[in-house]
Design an enzyme around this catalytic site. Sequence first.
Site, PDB file in Angstrom:
ATOM      1  N   ALA A 106      29.107  44.794  -1.229  1.00  0.00           N
ATOM      2  CA  ALA A 106      27.735  44.118  -2.043  1.00  0.00           C
ATOM      3  C   ALA A 106      28.414  43.626  -3.474  1.00  0.00           C
ATOM      4  O   ALA A 106      29.115  44.536  -4.129  1.00  0.00           O
ATOM      5  CB  ALA A 106      26.738  45.110  -2.157  1.00  0.00           C
ATOM      6  N   ARG A 126       0.781  -1.134  -0.032  1.00  0.00           N
ATOM      7  CA  ARG A 126      -0.022   0.224  -0.032  1.00  0.00           C
ATOM      8  C   ARG A 126       0.832   1.099  -0.011  1.00  0.00           C
ATOM      9  O   ARG A 126       0.241   2.330  -0.286  1.00  0.00           O
ATOM     10  CB  ARG A 126      -0.815  -0.066   1.430  1.00  0.00           C
ATOM     11  N   GLY A 182       9.043  -3.382  12.610  1.00  0.00           N
ATOM     12  CA  GLY A 182      10.163  -2.477  11.693  1.00  0.00           C
ATOM     13  C   GLY A 182       9.191  -1.312  11.038  1.00  0.00           C
ATOM     14  O   GLY A 182       9.722  -0.178  11.019  1.00  0.00           O
ATOM     15  N   ARG A 219      40.888  48.350 -12.275  1.00  0.00           N
ATOM     16  CA  ARG A 219      39.948  48.213 -12.979  1.00  0.00           C
ATOM     17  C   ARG A 219      40.301  48.970 -14.137  1.00  0.00           C
ATOM     18  O   ARG A 219      41.263  49.969 -14.258  1.00  0.00           O
ATOM     19  CB  ARG A 219      38.968  48.924 -12.230  1.00  0.00           C
TER      20      ARG A 219
END
Length: 460
Positions: free
Chosen positions: A382, A8, A101, A442
Amino acid sequence: MAAGKGTRMKSPLPKVLHPLAGRPLLGHVMDTAQALQARRAVVVTGHGAMEVEAACSAYTGATAQFSISYVRQEPQLGTGHAVQQAVPVLADDGVVLILSGDVPLTQPATLLHLLAACAGTHLALLTLEMGNPSGYGRIVRRADGVVQAIVEHKDASAAQLAITEIYSGIMAVPAAQLKRWLARLDNKNAQGEYYLTDIVKFAVADGVAVVAHKINDAVQVAGVNSPVQLAELERAFQLREAHRLMEDGVRLADPARFDVRGDLFCAHGVSIDVNCVFEGQVNLGEGVSIGANCVIANAIIEAGAVIHPFTHIDGEALGVTVGAGALVGPFARLRPGARLGAEVHIGNFVEVKNATLAKGAKANHLAYLGDATVGERVNFGAGSITANYDGANKHRTTIEADVHVGSNCVLVAPITLGAGGTVGGGSTLTKDTPAGALSVARGRQVSIANWSRPQKAPKA
């Protein structure tokens, strides 16, 4: 007994391996056997035997508290037939406690009472008074209350069907007696099976006292035969855990929306909002606050820390530590090896993996810190990340105390940023930086006056 297929359940997974509170049903039963200090566990397997036996490997090895034997029941011809398979490995001097079980929530204290009732000489049955006993074996007593027999539902008379005391499927019986009674079983009944419950009439015939320990907590003897029943027991387990924690002073916003799938240890003054899931081993220190919708696994969260909503913490094997007074989240992720010191701030959409952040360090927005050592009071901007993987190997980033990393920076490991330094926003650094310096890497900004964007060609 763990041989059943569990038709089931409608699943290829053996029934006893379906998880409840993060561990297999059978695992809960094995835990109970350990708590009782059993000297041996005999696992009767059948359907999916190799999978079931492999799942029991966690209870073997150098730290095992008992030995485990496996016997096979093939085919499955009833509960009596299942226990018959264990006869060759049962020592005559012991008491056999028979458990299922798929009945995971029986409490050790209940079984200790049952074993005391057995006293090494009696046949002791765990019984339950049930308002709707349909489907269960009935306890048949004499007028003086002495147990005479257990009658299975399909074999019961109309008078016996009116009995509301049922047999739970759990019994304690002296091993030597059990072996003799098992040899006398037959399958002359409505289901053509060998009923373990028939040993009661053999005990009565042999003059062995049959005693019952009756409880009123149906959850302790409830079995799992379908996904619906599994879900019902999951909620029963979680509600029991919630009540235990609240009795110890934990404040749960809603005990019905709370899940422990492992071991949760809470000091005084802990508060937990709704829909939180705790997995593995989690320790919450005094005054810790857990916001709504958090998933926390294998972590130590120290006193006064606040875990804001929608935070995901999973330490796996390495663990995660959150220091005292730290703030984490919302929408943060702490992965294995994350070590946050006191008063560290980890904000929204920040991920930390195998990194140590010292007291007062902050990464408040949209950042990744992997394989890093971060000093005290560092501010990590961030959009900044540690580039820790070169495609083959992981490398470490060291950020010394009081460094300020601007927004949208890439720190290509291995690299060390000297104490007190500043990294200009948008920089990609590949070399170590000196203490106290401003480091910028950069492209030069260029502006072209009167520039026109490209235009779409007119349609033909």
